[in-house]
Design a protein around this motif. Structure first.
Motif, PDB file in Angstrom:
ATOM      1  N   SER A  95      42.648  50.043  39.451  1.00  9.80           N
ATOM      2  CA  SER A  95      43.635  50.903  40.105  1.00  9.80           C
ATOM      3  C   SER A  95      44.873  50.125  40.540  1.00  9.80           C
ATOM      4  N   GLN A  96      44.769  48.822  40.632  1.00  8.94           N
ATOM      5  CA  GLN A  96      45.893  47.988  41.036  1.00  8.94           C
ATOM      6  C   GLN A  96      46.650  47.413  39.832  1.00  8.94           C
ATOM      7  N   ARG A 147      36.683  49.341  39.490  1.00  4.65           N
ATOM      8  CA  ARG A 147      37.622  50.467  39.631  1.00  4.65           C
ATOM      9  C   ARG A 147      38.773  50.118  40.570  1.00  4.65           C
ATOM     10  N   ARG A 148      38.449  49.426  41.659  1.00  2.00           N
ATOM     11  CA  ARG A 148      39.529  49.015  42.580  1.00  2.00           C
ATOM     12  C   ARG A 148      40.500  48.071  41.864  1.00  2.00           C
TER      13      ARG A 148
END
Length: 173
Positions: free
Chosen positions: A79-80, A75-76
């Motif tokens: 998100s980028q 997810r991180r």
């Protein structure tokens, strides 16, 4: 400082702590809780009498922790990403999300958990298989997840294709 000197100092410090702290539980709390030593590290230092203070986790518990960790890393990463990159990765994102949701809500059998927990990234093992068999020609539903894991395990090629967990740090992606 040489490695030999470092080892000698470590041995002396542990010996001092073991002498200073007269109760096993308190020693365990200092070494594990305060310093952060793992069960394996404590045993390696010859303090295996502290094993009783480690609560054993089931393979199911460890698997769910790994899956959660791997999902949060993904997810991180997502998100980028730029919108174009997300569109390029949409099939992977969908597969990982579906597999995460099914595995964390329904869980897996003890046998499957014991097999999957050996992988550094069990979420990738199952989501890649899910993505490979879910194409326009054959779509499987979430209720067949148990059969998918059993099929992967029975084929035996995942051990060659994915990193195994040898108590190494969890992956960053």
């Amino acid at each position: 400082m040489t490695a030999i000197r470092r080892q000698k100092l470590l041995d002396e410090m542990l010996g001092y702590l073991a002498e200073l702290i007269d109760q096993d539980e308190e020693l365990y709390n200092v070494l594990h809780g305060t310093i952060g030593m793992t069960n394996a590290e404590i045993r390696e230092c010859g303090l295996d009498f502290l094993d009783a203070y480690f609560q054993t986790e089931s393979d199911q518990d460890r698997l769910m922790q790994k899956i959660e960790h791997c999902y949060q890393q993904r997810r991180r990463k997502w998100s980028q990403m730029a919108p174009e990159q997300i569109l390029d990765e949409i099939d992977e994102i969908h597969a990982v999300t579906v597999v995460y949701r099914v595995l964390t809500r329904r869980g897996v059998t003890e046998d499957d958990a014991s097999w999957l927990v050996r992988f550094r990234n069990p979420l990738a093992v199952v989501s890649d298989a899910w993505q490979n068999i879910n194409d326009l020609d054959s779509i499987i539903c979430e209720s067949r997840m148990d059969g998918l894991i059993t099929d992967i395990r029975d084929r035996g090629d995942a051990e060659e294709d994915y990193a195994m967990d040898d108590d190494a740090p969890l992956p960053e992606n």
